[in-house]
Every structure is written in C-alpha cells, then in structure tokens.
Scaffold this active site. Sequence first.
Site, PDB file in Angstrom:
ATOM      1  N   ARG A 180     -26.988 -14.882  33.401  1.00 57.23           N
ATOM      2  CA  ARG A 180     -28.212 -15.051  32.627  1.00 57.23           C
ATOM      3  C   ARG A 180     -28.279 -16.443  32.004  1.00 57.23           C
ATOM      4  O   ARG A 180     -27.291 -17.174  31.969  1.00 57.23           O
ATOM      5  CB  ARG A 180     -28.289 -14.001  31.513  1.00 57.23           C
ATOM      6  N   THR A 229     -17.258 -22.186  24.634  1.00 58.49           N
ATOM      7  CA  THR A 229     -17.805 -21.956  25.971  1.00 58.49           C
ATOM      8  C   THR A 229     -18.606 -23.163  26.454  1.00 58.49           C
ATOM      9  O   THR A 229     -19.437 -23.706  25.723  1.00 58.49           O
ATOM     10  CB  THR A 229     -18.712 -20.713  25.964  1.00 58.49           C
ATOM     11  N   LYS A 261     -13.746 -22.697  27.511  1.00 61.09           N
ATOM     12  CA  LYS A 261     -13.986 -21.643  28.504  1.00 61.09           C
ATOM     13  C   LYS A 261     -15.131 -22.093  29.394  1.00 61.09           C
ATOM     14  O   LYS A 261     -16.268 -22.220  28.937  1.00 61.09           O
ATOM     15  CB  LYS A 261     -14.301 -20.299  27.855  1.00 61.09           C
ATOM     16  N   LYS A 284     -17.796 -21.704  32.231  1.00 61.79           N
ATOM     17  CA  LYS A 284     -18.590 -20.724  32.955  1.00 61.79           C
ATOM     18  C   LYS A 284     -18.831 -21.219  34.380  1.00 61.79           C
ATOM     19  O   LYS A 284     -19.342 -22.334  34.594  1.00 61.79           O
ATOM     20  CB  LYS A 284     -19.931 -20.497  32.258  1.00 61.79           C
ATOM     21  N   ASP A 289     -14.302 -18.606  33.530  1.00 57.17           N
ATOM     22  CA  ASP A 289     -14.979 -17.309  33.492  1.00 57.17           C
ATOM     23  C   ASP A 289     -16.039 -17.259  34.590  1.00 57.17           C
ATOM     24  O   ASP A 289     -17.064 -17.941  34.512  1.00 57.17           O
ATOM     25  CB  ASP A 289     -15.638 -17.100  32.120  1.00 57.17           C
ATOM     26  N   GLU A 311     -11.252 -15.280  34.100  1.00 58.18           N
ATOM     27  CA  GLU A 311     -11.863 -14.082  33.531  1.00 58.18           C
ATOM     28  C   GLU A 311     -12.858 -13.448  34.506  1.00 58.18           C
ATOM     29  O   GLU A 311     -13.706 -14.139  35.065  1.00 58.18           O
ATOM     30  CB  GLU A 311     -12.575 -14.462  32.228  1.00 58.18           C
ATOM     31  N   ASP A 324     -12.757  -8.378  31.705  1.00 58.56           N
ATOM     32  CA  ASP A 324     -13.755  -8.374  30.639  1.00 58.56           C
ATOM     33  C   ASP A 324     -14.766  -7.254  30.857  1.00 58.56           C
ATOM     34  O   ASP A 324     -14.638  -6.172  30.296  1.00 58.56           O
ATOM     35  CB  ASP A 324     -14.451  -9.732  30.551  1.00 58.56           C
ATOM     36  N   LYS A 384     -14.217  -6.769  23.292  1.00 58.97           N
ATOM     37  CA  LYS A 384     -15.457  -7.157  22.612  1.00 58.97           C
ATOM     38  C   LYS A 384     -16.008  -5.929  21.912  1.00 58.97           C
ATOM     39  O   LYS A 384     -16.112  -4.853  22.511  1.00 58.97           O
ATOM     40  CB  LYS A 384     -16.488  -7.701  23.612  1.00 58.97           C
ATOM     41  N   CYS A 419     -16.786 -12.257  22.198  1.00 60.40           N
ATOM     42  CA  CYS A 419     -18.052 -11.856  21.595  1.00 60.40           C
ATOM     43  C   CYS A 419     -19.180 -12.100  22.590  1.00 60.40           C
ATOM     44  O   CYS A 419     -19.002 -12.803  23.585  1.00 60.40           O
ATOM     45  CB  CYS A 419     -18.322 -12.621  20.300  1.00 60.40           C
ATOM     46  N   LEU A 425     -23.536 -13.098  22.548  1.00 62.46           N
ATOM     47  CA  LEU A 425     -24.290 -14.092  21.795  1.00 62.46           C
ATOM     48  C   LEU A 425     -24.621 -13.494  20.433  1.00 62.46           C
ATOM     49  O   LEU A 425     -25.668 -12.868  20.240  1.00 62.46           O
ATOM     50  CB  LEU A 425     -25.551 -14.505  22.553  1.00 62.46           C
ATOM     51  N   ASP A 484     -11.940 -15.982  21.702  1.00 63.72           N
ATOM     52  CA  ASP A 484     -13.164 -16.555  22.250  1.00 63.72           C
ATOM     53  C   ASP A 484     -14.307 -16.136  21.315  1.00 63.72           C
ATOM     54  O   ASP A 484     -15.188 -15.371  21.684  1.00 63.72           O
ATOM     55  CB  ASP A 484     -13.382 -16.050  23.679  1.00 63.72           C
TER      56      ASP A 484
END
Length: 362
Positions: free
Chosen positions: A24, A135, A160, A162, A190, A218, A243, A267, A295, A297, A320
């Site tokens: 997303r 991130t 981290k 993405k 990740d 991840e 995750d 999480k 977590c 957002l 994280d």
Amino acid sequence: MVIQDIQLGRIALPLRHPFRTALRTVESIEDVVVRVVADTGEVGYGEAPPTAVITGDTLGSIECAIRDFIRPSLLGMEVEDLDGIMGRLHSCIVKNTSAKAAVDMAIYDLYGKRFGAPLYQLLGGARGELETDLTISVGPIDEMVRDSLEAVERGYRALKLKVGKEGRQDIERIAAIRSAVGPDILLRVDANQGWEAKQAVSIISALEDRGLDIDLVEQPVKAHDLAGMAYITQRVATPILADESVFSPLDAIEIIRAGAADLINIKLMKTGGIWQALKLCGIAELYGVECMIGCMLESRLSVAAAAHLAAGRSVITRCDLDGPSLCAADPYTGGPVFDGPRIVMSGDPGIGVGDIPCQSWS
C-alpha cells in the site's frame, strides 16, 4: 475502579513522507482513539489504525466492534480483574484485533494508573530505554538512498528497507543503500509478502554472497505460505522474521514448530493487545526465540503502549517503533519520550500519554 464508559473519537496526522510498501501507499494517518472512563474519574487511552490489507480492519469496522460489541460487554467490570476483562474482550466478537487492541491498551493504561506505576514496570521492567529502527519506504534507488542518508543524519543506527515490488532489482537497491550508509548501520529488509519462496532464496543468497550483512529479512512470502517460509529459512543464513504470518499465540507455536522463521514480530494490532502479546512473549521464551516489537501506521499514543511491552520483556530484542518518527507532528504530552531512535521510558503511571487531540468523543 469500575469501567463506567468507553468512548470513541478519531485523530488525523500527516506523515513526513508518503509511506510505501509492497502492499500500500499512505500519506497521512486517520486512526480511531478510545477513552475508557472509570468511576473514579481516571481515564485510559488507546488507539487503532485501519490496516485493512493486513488485519482486515477499517475505521468503520473498528468503531462498530467497540461500540456495539466490546463496550456493552465490559461496562461495570472492575479494572483490577484483568483476566476477566480480557476474557470477555476476546470472546464477545471474533477477529477485529485492532479494535480489541485499542480497548486493551486503554484498560492497561487505567490498570497502571490504579497502582500508580508505569506499565512497563508492571509488565516486568526489563529496561528503561529502547532503540528503534526507521522505515525507508520502497521507491526508486536514488530516493531510498537519500532517505536512508537522511535517517542516519537524524541518528538512526538501524534502517528497515521496504522492498518486494521488483524482485531481483531489490538486490541493487539494497546494495546501493549499504554502499551509501557504510558498514556500521544495521539493515533490515521487509518484503511485505512480495516474493515467492524460490525467488526469496535467490535474492537473499545474493545479498549474502555480496557481503551486504543484512540483520534480518521480514515476511518474504505470503502470510499463509508457511511451507514457503520454512523453505526459505532452511536455505539461507540470514534470520527470517515472521510478521503477517503471526497474529495469535497459536500462530507462533505453529511457525516455531514448523521451523518457518527464526524470529517473531509482535504487533499489538495483530495480537489484539497487550494481554495476548504477553502470551506470545511467553511462548517465545519457552522456545528460545527472540522477538521484534513493531507497529502499524500509529501515532505516539498506541506506539507508547508497544514500547511499554518491549521495555517490560527481555525476549523482545529488536524494536521497529518508528510510527511517531514517521508522523509530521506529535500533539501529545506525557509517557515515553521518543527522541529519534531513542525511546526513554518515563515515570508516568500507566501508559502515560495524554492531551489526546480529539475534538469530540461519542
């Protein structure tokens, strides 16, 4: 201390930069906030983000679950009866983990205030300070390099990255970032379920062969593909972190027994709150598996609750918890202090965060 009312509101905060993953793209957060009011006048706060692509929860479903199912089930209960409250919370409606998490953390906030102690001390008090990564959203290589260098300048020692949208091209973006930030910065990768199992082995093996020194990878494949996760874990040296595959304690047991991951990412929005997350911690301790705390957002309100859990339990060895750092504003007072990569626990009772920027409660 008796639960007298559970009220709902919303908060909206812009992000510093668009948040882009294989799943997303988000430019601002709009989350549900919860206020649990006790008969003593004390108030506990919680928060839930709508992360439909991961938890299935939307703003409307979170509010409906709390208003129509959770609230009627918990009114009149004693805050000190945590097991009784959480038993009802998790049985009054199935799934809806984000809604449950928001109410759970508000109850724990009240619980800490009832006993006049910071929540992390009541959860074990393992440490008083944490360090989080930051991130770096997926994007063009030059943009990710720029964002990584900016993060290092802000004091972050762990990033981290993405990835997961362009297959083997991810190798070059990771290599470029390693070259830019140097050998002393921890890099975590990740893929957000973006690779296939054989492809993941090929990519991770290439990262290893090039000596890029990746701390972990991840969720390389789809959440339900435990066989694929095990295939990867057994064929690479880099630790694999589960995750999206882990929501419940039973999920954790299944993944650990199957050898599908080396590490577990906790999480609160997946577990349904602190109560279930503590069970997951216990399972990880039993099997000797380290955990990361993560977590969605989220603003500092709910990330503070996750920080209390991480500060309470030593099995959580990586953080994280960069939600507050991703936001362009922090309207709260009290609770843990988020100072770039450093999270310093405070002596405020409960979770400790106040001044919730909600115009109306219902």
